[in-house]
Design an enzyme around this catalytic site. Structure first.
Site, short mmCIF file in Angstrom:
data_model
loop_
_atom_site.label_atom_id
_atom_site.label_comp_id
_atom_site.label_asym_id
_atom_site.label_seq_id
_atom_site.Cartn_x
_atom_site.Cartn_y
_atom_site.Cartn_z
CB ALA A 9 7.12 46.73 52.91
CG MET A 10 1.76 48.16 53.13
SD MET A 10 0.06 47.63 52.82
CE MET A 10 0.32 46.36 51.60
NE ARG A 11 7.60 46.43 57.49
CZ ARG A 11 7.62 45.37 56.71
NH1 ARG A 11 6.52 45.01 56.08
NH2 ARG A 11 8.73 44.66 56.55
CE1 TYR A 12 10.24 49.57 57.15
CE2 TYR A 12 9.98 48.09 55.27
CZ TYR A 12 10.33 48.31 56.59
OH TYR A 12 10.79 47.27 57.35
CB THR A 13 5.84 53.75 50.59
OG1 THR A 13 4.77 52.81 50.69
CG2 THR A 13 7.07 53.07 50.03
#
Length: 738
Positions: free
Chosen positions: A117-121
């Site tokens: 998910a974009m919150r992790y990358t």
């Protein structure tokens, strides 16, 4: 309250106009890249947002969620998933030849795994990406208002390198699509430099530099140079790409095949699954196993069935059946500099890029020249101020409107006075004439250079060429990212069928097929049939002695032939497997099962009373769907398929008339209904038998074998009705009462 204004228009015209608007929007704003920077609007907005966030290659990473938020909030009013998917692809080293984004975290894999998910990358720009937006702050490109008018976005990127061909592009619009494979940047730069030096160069000259695509996943292009050249000349075509593999020697003379590169856009996990299914279905008998030993590099291990198997033949069989060989489409449909989409050849694309760079260098030089002229004007005013420093300071301190007085007294321009007034008094006192003179001199030299560039096309093209060479040096063949990954190897495809029986140990087997269509094989010949078990309500129908290397012909009641390798038939003492799992026989019955022998004549007969001879070579089927040989009318079936091992044929039908004639009267055909064997009236042909006239005609009646030597009474011409059979002939009107 105002009444709504209703306008009556033709529904067809309204629909046409709206669909056209939608189609143009899809083409221009979503699906097709611009020939100049190779980007679609979503790519352009994403990269510009990262530039605004100052995500330089040497800066820290930022969460992808922050980047996506800025993109959809400021520039691209669409779903966050679409924007994030775009960001992920631009960071994948197996998707882009020259990645534009440096990702940190899970950005997916060549197996087809999704990114985190974009919150992790996290992400930032790569060095290549900065080249796309180099000099964007120097009035090199036009800007337009964003969707809500609150900001500005670039219409096009300056693009210091040929991104369209270097990274490729793909997309589907309304009524058109694009598919451009990636290429090697060093080769593209060579072609561009040649085009600058030789403006009238032709496509063949360009192809001498650009040999073909260069995929991020490597592989081998196996098409001839003529095929590649034709695709580049027309802008349309397709190329075949094969996996790269090597033979790895093991102990005791064994070996294994290791695949180190797979074709572009082929998911490794699906490729393994594809091979595994073929293994399960026994479609690749030369392969015994496949396993994935990949880490950060591709390593697929294929184990051959036998060490005597030629690895080249093993791989050829896999190339034909799997995505280890893939076809890459080439359709260079792009939006030109005139905003009109069309298919371009490689020469036109490179020319468009050069014209774009010419425009960028011209606009940049004009911008810098104007900045220099502005600074020279200010320096001229500062020098006047330096020479009259005390008077200037006095005017500034004592006068309420010093600007007009200074312009009148010292003949200064408004720009010069503004520069002087915006300078602190302390700084004015520190002015040194020599510094002003030196800066003025240097700027004049730069001004002369820029004016020469703008006034002399040769000088301008020198700058364009120099910048292309700089890019080539930085990302050339001698660098890790620039080295060519895809090689070329011409392979001529043949229709030759690999004889896989050469790699199977020849062993005797007995093939058993039940009435319900369950088939299996047992080791050896002369099998004790009393020990064979069947499903409840089932019984034996065909018993056939063969060898594991034999090919087995299966004839259905609709006249269709199927071919099986004997070694692929289920082994063991169970009930076997349904014939429907091996061939697409449908709900038809099995007429006969026999061993294929080359150039053997077979006699086919249908219940309508027709038949013909066919060579066994003509009935071999290459697919599971089989091969239709005998055309059988509705309501009738193919009743027999017999090897021709005699000189005469006996026919009998529901009319209980026996007819014997010479087999030479039956023609040999490749397919069809055949000719009339026996004439009937409201009856069907039930059975036929091939025999030698000298030996006599035999039949089996309730276990008693009867041989009739005197058959003169039953002899006739093909197509006759026949005569009643002799006493003792089976009552079921067949040559066996069983």
């Amino acid at each position: 309250m105002k009444e709504a204004k209703v306008e009556n228009i033709d529904f067809g015209n309204a629909l046409s106009e709206r669909y056209l608007a939608y189609a143009l929007s899809t083409i221009m704003s979503r699906s097709l890249p611009d020939v100049r920077d190779g980007l679609k609007p979503v790519h352009r907005r994403l990269l510009y947002a990262m530039l605004q966030l100052r995500l330089e290659p040497n800066s820290g990473y930022k969460k992808c969620a922050r980047v996506v938020g800025d993109v959809i909030g400021k520039y691209h009013p669409h779903g966050d998933v679409a924007v994030y998917d775009t960001l992920v692809r631009l960071a994948q080293h197996f998707s882009l030849r020259y990645p534009l984004i440096d990702g940190q975290g899970n950005f997916g894999s060549i197996d087809g795994d999704n990114a985190a998910a974009m919150r992790y990358t996290e992400s930032r720009m790569t060095d290549i990406c900065t080249l796309l937006m180099e000099d964007i702050d120097k009035d090199t490109v036009d800007f337009r208002p964003t969707y809500d008018g609150s900001d500005l976005e670039p219409v096009i990127m300056p693009a210091s390198f040929p991104n369209l061909l270097a990274n490729g592009s793909e997309g589907i619009a309304v009524g058109m699509a694009t598919n451009i494979p990636p290429h090697n940047l060093h080769e593209l730069c060579d072609a561009l430099i040649h085009l600058i030096n030789h403006p009238k160069a032709e496509i063949n000259d360009i192809i001498n530099f650009v040999k073909g695509p260069d995929f991020p996943t490597g592989g081998i292009i196996i098409d001839k140079a003529e095929v590649i050249n034709a695709a580049y000349t027309t802008g349309r075509g397709s190329l075949r790409v094969r996996s790269r593999w090597e033979k790895e020697e093991l102990s005791y003379g064994t070996y294994q095949i290791v695949v180190t590169e797979i074709p572009y856009q082929v998911q490794k996990s699906k490729l393994i699954e594809q091979i595994a299914i073929l293994l399960k279905d026994k479609k690749i008998p030369l392969v015994s196993n496949i396993r994935d030993e990949s880490t950060d590099i591709i390593r697929l291990v294929i184990e051959p069935r036998d060490r005597g198997c030629d690895p080249q033949i093993v791989m050829e069989s896999l190339f034909k059946l799997t995505n280890l060989e893939s076809r890459i489409q080439l359709n260079m449909n792009v939006i030109g500099s005139n905003n009109v989409p069309r298919v371009m050849n490689i020469l036109e694309i490179l020319q468009e890029f050069l014209y774009h760079r010419q425009n960028i260098v011209t606009r940049r030089s004009t911008y810098l020249l104007n900045k220099i002229k502005h600074r020279l004007e200010i320096l001229k005013g500062l020098r006047i101020a330096y020479l009259n420093l005390d008077e200037i300071i006095k005017i500034i301190r004592e006068e309420d409107e010093p600007k007009a007085i200074m312009m009148e007294w010292f003949k200064l321009t408004e720009i010069q006075v503004e520069a002087i007034l915006n300078t602190r008094l302390r700084s004015l006192r520190k002015l040194e004439e020599q510094e002003i003179i030196n800066e003025h001199s240097n700027l004049q030299k730069q001004q002369a250079i820029l004016e020469e560039i703008l006034n002399n096309p040769k000088e301008l093209w020198k700058i364009v060429k120099k910048e292309i060479k700089t890019v080539q040096t930085k990302f050339g063949l001698n660098t890790v990212i620039g080295a060519r990954r895809t090689s070329f190897e011409e392979v001529t495809l043949t229709n030759q069928v690999v004889d896989i029986t050469a790699f199977i140990t020849k062993e005797p087997i007995t093939i058993i097929c039940s009435k319900m269509g369950w088939v299996r094989s047992l080791k050896g010949h002369n099998t004790d049939l009393s020990t064979i078990k069947y499903k409840e309500g089932d019984a034996e129908k065909f018993i056939l002695e063969a060898y594991t290397t034999d090919k087995i012909l299966i004839v259905s009641s609709e006249g269709r032939f199927f071919t099986l390798l004997a070694d692929n038939i289920s082994k063991g003492k169970g009930t076997g497997e349904s014939i429907k799992l091996l061939v697409d026989i449908g709900n038809n019955d099995i007429t006969n099962i026999l061993v294929y022998k080359p150039d053997q004549l077979l006699l086919l007969a249908s219940s309508v009373g027709k038949g013909f001879l066919v060579n066994s070579n003509e009935v071999m089927a290459q697919t599971k769907t089989g091969k239709q040989i005998m055309n059988v009318p509705d309501g009738h079936v193919c009743i027999a398929c017999l090897p021709v091992n005699g000189d005469s044929i006996a026919c009998i039908g529901e009319s209980r008339k026996l007819l014997v004639f010479n087999i030479d009267e039956i023609p040999e055909m490749k397919k069809g209904q055949g000719v009339t064997l026996q004439k009937f009236k409201n009856a069907k042909l039930l059975d036929i038998k091939i025999f030698n006239k000298e030996d006599g005609l035999g039949w089996n009646n309730n276990g008693k074998v009867k041989l009739e030597k005197n058959i003169v009474a039953f002899l006739g011409k093909r197509g006759s009705t026949g005569k009643l059979p002799p006493m003792g002939f089976p009552k079921n009107n067949r040559f066996s009462s069983y």
